[in-house]
Motif scaffolding. Structure first.
Motif, PDB file in Angstrom:
ATOM      1  N   VAL A 158      43.442  19.481   8.477  1.00 62.08           N
ATOM      2  CA  VAL A 158      42.884  20.734   7.838  1.00 62.08           C
ATOM      3  C   VAL A 158      43.855  21.859   8.057  1.00 62.08           C
ATOM      4  O   VAL A 158      44.540  21.838   9.258  1.00 62.08           O
ATOM      5  CB  VAL A 158      41.860  21.136   8.306  1.00 62.08           C
ATOM      6  CG1 VAL A 158      41.271  22.630   7.875  1.00 62.08           C
ATOM      7  CG2 VAL A 158      40.403  20.036   7.883  1.00 62.08           C
ATOM      8  N   ARG A 195      42.286  22.394   2.961  1.00 64.23           N
ATOM      9  CA  ARG A 195      41.106  23.008   3.427  1.00 64.23           C
ATOM     10  C   ARG A 195      40.206  22.149   2.905  1.00 64.23           C
ATOM     11  O   ARG A 195      40.149  21.226   1.858  1.00 64.23           O
ATOM     12  CB  ARG A 195      41.022  24.276   2.702  1.00 64.23           C
ATOM     13  CG  ARG A 195      42.135  25.530   2.944  1.00 64.23           C
ATOM     14  CD  ARG A 195      42.179  25.681   4.329  1.00 64.23           C
ATOM     15  NE  ARG A 195      40.978  26.070   4.889  1.00 64.23           N
ATOM     16  CZ  ARG A 195      40.921  26.418   6.200  1.00 64.23           C
ATOM     17  NH1 ARG A 195      42.022  26.256   7.148  1.00 64.23           N
ATOM     18  NH2 ARG A 195      39.998  26.683   7.053  1.00 64.23           N
ATOM     19  N   PRO A 196      38.894  22.092   3.527  1.00 63.13           N
ATOM     20  CA  PRO A 196      37.915  21.011   3.290  1.00 63.13           C
ATOM     21  C   PRO A 196      37.287  21.188   1.920  1.00 63.13           C
ATOM     22  O   PRO A 196      37.068  20.188   1.284  1.00 63.13           O
ATOM     23  CB  PRO A 196      36.881  21.316   4.554  1.00 63.13           C
ATOM     24  CG  PRO A 196      37.650  21.933   5.565  1.00 63.13           C
ATOM     25  CD  PRO A 196      38.767  22.769   4.853  1.00 63.13           C
ATOM     26  N   GLU A 214      30.253  15.195   4.761  1.00 66.37           N
ATOM     27  CA  GLU A 214      31.256  15.994   5.081  1.00 66.37           C
ATOM     28  C   GLU A 214      31.050  16.068   6.688  1.00 66.37           C
ATOM     29  O   GLU A 214      30.109  16.655   7.120  1.00 66.37           O
ATOM     30  CB  GLU A 214      31.469  17.265   4.321  1.00 66.37           C
ATOM     31  CG  GLU A 214      32.695  18.241   4.868  1.00 66.37           C
ATOM     32  CD  GLU A 214      32.777  19.454   4.041  1.00 66.37           C
ATOM     33  OE1 GLU A 214      33.443  20.417   4.824  1.00 66.37           O
ATOM     34  OE2 GLU A 214      32.166  19.455   2.938  1.00 66.37           O
ATOM     35  N   ARG A 255      33.256  18.165   9.904  1.00 67.22           N
ATOM     36  CA  ARG A 255      34.643  18.881  10.280  1.00 67.22           C
ATOM     37  C   ARG A 255      34.686  18.847  11.490  1.00 67.22           C
ATOM     38  O   ARG A 255      33.733  18.831  12.521  1.00 67.22           O
ATOM     39  CB  ARG A 255      34.184  20.239   9.599  1.00 67.22           C
ATOM     40  CG  ARG A 255      34.035  20.543   8.318  1.00 67.22           C
ATOM     41  CD  ARG A 255      34.152  22.115   7.784  1.00 67.22           C
ATOM     42  NE  ARG A 255      33.820  22.263   6.531  1.00 67.22           N
ATOM     43  CZ  ARG A 255      33.898  23.191   5.829  1.00 67.22           C
ATOM     44  NH1 ARG A 255      34.504  24.612   6.174  1.00 67.22           N
ATOM     45  NH2 ARG A 255      33.552  23.244   4.465  1.00 67.22           N
ATOM     46  N   PRO A 262      42.826  20.388  13.678  1.00 66.12           N
ATOM     47  CA  PRO A 262      41.497  20.127  13.162  1.00 66.12           C
ATOM     48  C   PRO A 262      41.473  19.273  11.746  1.00 66.12           C
ATOM     49  O   PRO A 262      42.541  19.009  11.264  1.00 66.12           O
ATOM     50  CB  PRO A 262      41.159  21.450  12.626  1.00 66.12           C
ATOM     51  CG  PRO A 262      42.399  22.452  12.417  1.00 66.12           C
ATOM     52  CD  PRO A 262      43.298  21.794  13.585  1.00 66.12           C
ATOM     53  N   VAL A 314      39.108  16.928   9.013  1.00 62.50           N
ATOM     54  CA  VAL A 314      37.763  16.684   8.019  1.00 62.50           C
ATOM     55  C   VAL A 314      37.577  15.384   7.563  1.00 62.50           C
ATOM     56  O   VAL A 314      38.658  14.583   7.167  1.00 62.50           O
ATOM     57  CB  VAL A 314      37.986  17.811   6.584  1.00 62.50           C
ATOM     58  CG1 VAL A 314      38.953  17.398   5.700  1.00 62.50           C
ATOM     59  CG2 VAL A 314      36.530  17.649   6.230  1.00 62.50           C
TER      60      VAL A 314
END
Length: 222
Positions: free
Chosen positions: A159, A183-184, A201, A203, A212, A214
């Protein structure tokens, strides 16, 4: 939904060569440190277990960018009809050595010859982030084409907002590749544009191995 020609990334050969360079070190780190082993990461294991429970009766499953076969082997132990493909011949050599009962072959995500509605499930498990931003949507559309109605995709990636040029990886091994972060909501949007319906989903915060991430699971509508 029709299969489309997928553009060949300009850096494909360089990326393949880089993964060949890191393949042995990566496989060793999986075995000795638990990096990439979902059995040691409860939330990632839960995601893969949910995927396995969902697609187990739908037909063949393809692990795209399987690396040394860690997740492929786990799904095979769960009883799935699963095979793995990877861009790197050396990664596939390690996968065959570590998981001799599984089926593996060398192929890029951009070169797969998949029949329509032929797969119950597809994984892009932290394996699609090297695809250029104009190529990933084409690959996702091809995955959607190959899934049976009711079949599922599970994809995990890094991410962020930037493209990161890597010159070393996995303990200092020299590489040349670009990590394209998403980005998610961007990844979910691309999956929807491919014709799939997101159903879950997850995260994840940064950990000792990675920034980070996802995970998204999505379904081809019936």
């Amino acid at each position: 939904m029709r299969a489309r020609h997928i553009g060949r990334p300009a850096d494909l050969d360089v990326v393949r060569e880089s993964y060949d360079h890191v393949a042995d070190k990566y496989a060793h780190m999986v075995l000795t440190t638990g990096m990439g082993d979902i059995r040691r990461h409860p939330w990632l294991k839960a995601s893969i277990d949910a995927f396995a429970d969902t697609v187990g009766d739908l037909g063949p499953v393809l692990d795209v960018g399987c690396g040394p076969g860690t997740v492929t082997g786990y799904l095979a132990e769960r009883g799935l009809d699963v095979s793995g493909v990877d861009l790197s011949p050396r990664m596939i050599e390690n996968a065959r050595r570590l998981h001799p009962r599984c089926r593996f072959s060398v192929a890029s995500a951009t070169e797969l010859d998949l029949d329509e509605a032929s797969l119950g499930g597809v994984l892009g498990w932290w394996s699609l982030f090297n695809l250029p931003r104009d190529v990933l949507p084409q690959v996702l559309a091809h995955f959607a084409y190959a899934l049976k109605p009711g079949g599922h995709l599970i994809a995990g990636t890094h991410v962020g907002d930037e493209d990161v040029v890597r010159t070393e990886a996995y303990g200092g091994v020299p590489v040349r590749w670009t990590t394209h972060k998403w980005r998610p909501e961007q990844l979910v949007g691309l999956i929807e544009q491919a014709g799939l319906h997101p159903v879950a989903e997850l995260r994840l915060p940064a950990d000792e191995w990675s920034g980070p991430g996802v995970v998204v699971m999505a379904k081809r509508p019936a």
